[in-house]
Motif scaffolding. Structure first.
Motif, PDB file in Angstrom:
ATOM      1  N   ALA A  45     -22.374  -3.776 -19.548  1.00  0.00           N
ATOM      2  CA  ALA A  45     -22.985  -4.988 -20.097  1.00  0.00           C
ATOM      3  C   ALA A  45     -22.217  -5.503 -21.308  1.00  0.00           C
ATOM      4  O   ALA A  45     -22.084  -6.712 -21.504  1.00  0.00           O
ATOM      5  N   SER A  46     -21.704  -4.583 -22.128  1.00  0.00           N
ATOM      6  CA  SER A  46     -21.018  -4.995 -23.354  1.00  0.00           C
ATOM      7  C   SER A  46     -19.761  -5.799 -23.062  1.00  0.00           C
ATOM      8  O   SER A  46     -19.379  -6.668 -23.848  1.00  0.00           O
ATOM      9  N   GLY A  48     -19.404  -7.463 -20.079  1.00  0.00           N
ATOM     10  CA  GLY A  48     -19.720  -8.518 -19.106  1.00  0.00           C
ATOM     11  C   GLY A  48     -18.953  -8.357 -17.811  1.00  0.00           C
ATOM     12  O   GLY A  48     -18.557  -9.350 -17.204  1.00  0.00           O
ATOM     13  N   LEU A  50     -18.072  -7.851 -13.979  1.00  0.00           N
ATOM     14  CA  LEU A  50     -18.667  -8.178 -12.697  1.00  0.00           C
ATOM     15  C   LEU A  50     -18.072  -7.296 -11.597  1.00  0.00           C
ATOM     16  O   LEU A  50     -16.981  -6.764 -11.732  1.00  0.00           O
ATOM     17  N   ARG A  71     -23.150  -6.192 -27.167  1.00  0.00           N
ATOM     18  CA  ARG A  71     -23.769  -7.150 -26.258  1.00  0.00           C
ATOM     19  C   ARG A  71     -24.533  -6.413 -25.179  1.00  0.00           C
ATOM     20  O   ARG A  71     -24.015  -5.490 -24.537  1.00  0.00           O
ATOM     21  N   GLY A  72     -25.786  -6.797 -24.978  1.00  0.00           N
ATOM     22  CA  GLY A  72     -26.628  -6.131 -24.007  1.00  0.00           C
ATOM     23  C   GLY A  72     -27.268  -4.868 -24.531  1.00  0.00           C
ATOM     24  O   GLY A  72     -28.034  -4.222 -23.818  1.00  0.00           O
ATOM     25  N   ASP A  76     -29.053  -6.388 -29.509  1.00  0.00           N
ATOM     26  CA  ASP A  76     -28.826  -7.679 -28.858  1.00  0.00           C
ATOM     27  C   ASP A  76     -30.069  -8.129 -28.115  1.00  0.00           C
ATOM     28  O   ASP A  76     -30.446  -9.293 -28.159  1.00  0.00           O
TER      29      ASP A  76
END
Length: 248
Positions: A45-46, A48, A50, A71-72, A76
């Motif tokens: 998640a940190s 991002g 995919l 992040r995530g 956050d």
């Protein structure tokens, strides 16, 4: 409550081909007993990432350390909620005589809107204890700064000089205010000309110097205020700065 983070090596494979390896990566944790699966999810998640097919962790270490705003991560997620009227107030002004002050663009307070200094969602950029002498673009680029107070937690009166490039990055992305717990954004040497303070003021961004207590704020989610008095003709004025921290 003590924050915890994890350091680890990782290898990620992707469903559409390819892989990625990292060493000594760090993420914020919700607690000291986070599992490898939770850490792997926070890692993905940190960044991002995919189409992640699998994550293999190695050399995992969990330790007490203030959250940096992964992040995530737990900090956050708390920040995604709209600021609430509830929560504790945290004093961010140095003791009497400490000199916490606001520097206004344009050399005066007359044209400074109250919305640029009061009830701003805050992001805290932590470089305290990292031995960092300069806060560059890389230290602030992970944050969404538009409409926010960006508070530099340097941990030392003379530490953490903001580079002019980072100041330009913050101004260009719509930061409402920049604050620091150092005696000034430009360090003890007081770099002139293209210094960070000059860059921000020229872009209409007010600056708050000599803050205290930034270690008590989460990386995101607090609401910051450092409203100056209603006066004219003053470019640098004392303020009482504080933040409201959302309830856990």
């Amino acid at each position: 409550m003590t924050d915890h983070r994890a350091s680890f090596d990782a290898r990620i494979t992707f469903g559409n081909g390819g892989d990625l390896a990292v060493h000594g990566f760090r993420v914020d944790l919700p607690g000291p007993d986070a599992s490898d699966d939770e850490i792997a999810a926070l890692f993905v998640a940190s960044l991002g990432l995919l189409m992640t097919d699998g994550v293999e962790l190695d050399n995992v270490e969990i330790f007490a350390e203030p959250h940096k705003g992964t992040r995530g991560g737990p900090s956050d997620r708390a920040a995604q909620a709209a600021p609430s009227a509830g929560g504790a107030l945290v004093e961010l002004t140095r003791p009497p005589g400490g000199g916490t002050c606001l520097v206004a663009p344009g050399g005066g307070l007359t044209g400074l809107p109250l919305a640029r200094t009061a009830e701003l969602p805050a992001v805290v950029v932590r470089v305290a204890g990292a031995g960092v002498r300069e806060v560059g673009v890389g230290a602030v680029a992970a944050f969404d700064v538009r409409g926010r107070a960006v508070l530099l937690h340097t941990g030392a009166p003379g530490g953490g000089r903001l580079t002019p490039e980072a100041a330009a990055w913050l101004a260009g992305r719509g930061a409402s205010l920049v604050g620091t717990d150092a005696d000034g954004l430009d360090g003890p040497e007081g770099v002139a000309g293209s210094a960070a303070l000059d860059v921000l003021l020229a872009a209409g961004v007010p600056v708050v110097e000599r803050l205290a207590g930034l270690d008590r704020l989460p990386p995101t989610g607090a609401v910051f205020t450092a409203a100056p008095p209603r006066s004219e003709g003053a470019g640098r004025v004392p303020v009482r700065a504080f933040a409201r921290v959302p309830e856990a």
